[in-house]
Write an enzyme that holds these catalytic residues in place. Structure first.
Site, PDB file in Angstrom:
ATOM      1  N   GLU B  48       0.941  -1.183  -0.023  1.00 10.74           N
ATOM      2  CA  GLU B  48       0.041  -0.133   0.012  1.00 10.74           C
ATOM      3  C   GLU B  48       0.844   1.274   0.034  1.00 10.74           C
ATOM      4  OE1 GLU B  48       0.013  -2.566   2.015  1.00 10.74           O
ATOM      5  OE2 GLU B  48      -1.778  -2.508   3.294  1.00 10.74           O
ATOM      6  N   CYS B  79      -0.400   1.601   7.088  1.00  9.28           N
ATOM      7  CA  CYS B  79      -0.832   1.776   5.759  1.00  9.28           C
ATOM      8  C   CYS B  79      -2.184   2.306   5.960  1.00  9.28           C
ATOM      9  CB  CYS B  79      -0.895   0.275   5.048  1.00  9.28           C
ATOM     10  SG  CYS B  79       0.614  -0.297   4.775  1.00  9.28           S
TER      11      CYS B  79
END
Lengths: 142, 142
Positions: B48, B79
């Site tokens: 991510e 993330c």
């Protein structure tokens, strides 16, 4: 923390929210970085993220279990998560951040069962100067 | 999600935990990335993070409010924090992560008052294939 505060002052001159960080290993500075998401076009470029990336790159490893991180503001969830992933040994931070912090406030990430590494945490180090920098920055932009 | 799953399969071939991510803008893929902390010597290099950084760099801005993020595993605290900072519009993820997730599990970051942007969240997309990839990876390493 003096180096982290100096980096925070430089961030303010660039128009970035003034937060700075440093990583030390055996008492020596490995890396220093400032908050720079706008300048770098990188929403993840908080001071802690930048300094962890720099130190890991310099040391050529993805775990910094013998390193300490110094940052002028209480880390957010993103940065607290990165500190855990990096296995940072000790975290020293300056001002508390009731609005976005994730150590004393909000998710208190290091107390979550899904947090797999908890650094030793020391808050309030250089908090007055770190807080003054932030207040002056936001006051000047109003 | 097919591109994210392909990136996850490539990560496994590199010996990295198989997680992949993609960012789309108006239905077009802007960036695809895989989990790579070991290879890059970067503890922050989750799929991510890599895909947010790549998309922001390509679009030359630090906010991706018109972008959607697809990832094969429930995001961790780091993330999830980055997704909020980047102002991602919609988050689609595959397998749930009871051990390290921060969306349904642990800090449930998007429900915290210190979270300043909440994407629309859709879990379980391609979850079986994403979960099989992770299980096969860890089984092979035992």
């Amino acid at each position: 923390m003096a180096s982290a505060l100096a980096a925070a002052r430089e961030a303010a001159l660039e128009g970035e929210v003034p937060v700075g960080a440093a990583i030390t290993l055996e008492g020596q500075i490995v890396a220093v970085a400032a908050n720079a998401p706008r300048r770098l076009h990188d929403p993840t470029a908080h001071a802690e993220m930048q300094v962890i990336r720099a130190a890991a790159r310099l040391l050529a490893r993805d775990r910094l279990e013998d390193c300490d991180l110094w940052v002028t503001l209480e880390p957010c969830a993103m940065c607290a998560g990165a500190i855990a992933h990096a296995r940072i040994r000790r975290l020293y931070y300056g001002a508390s951040d009731p609005k976005g912090g994730a150590v004393e406030y909000g998710p208190r990430f290091f107390s979550q069962p899904t947090c797999h590494h908890r650094p030793d945490v020391y808050g309030g180090i250089g908090a007055r100067e770190a807080g003054d920098l932030l207040r002056d920055f936001f006051a000047a932009r109003r």
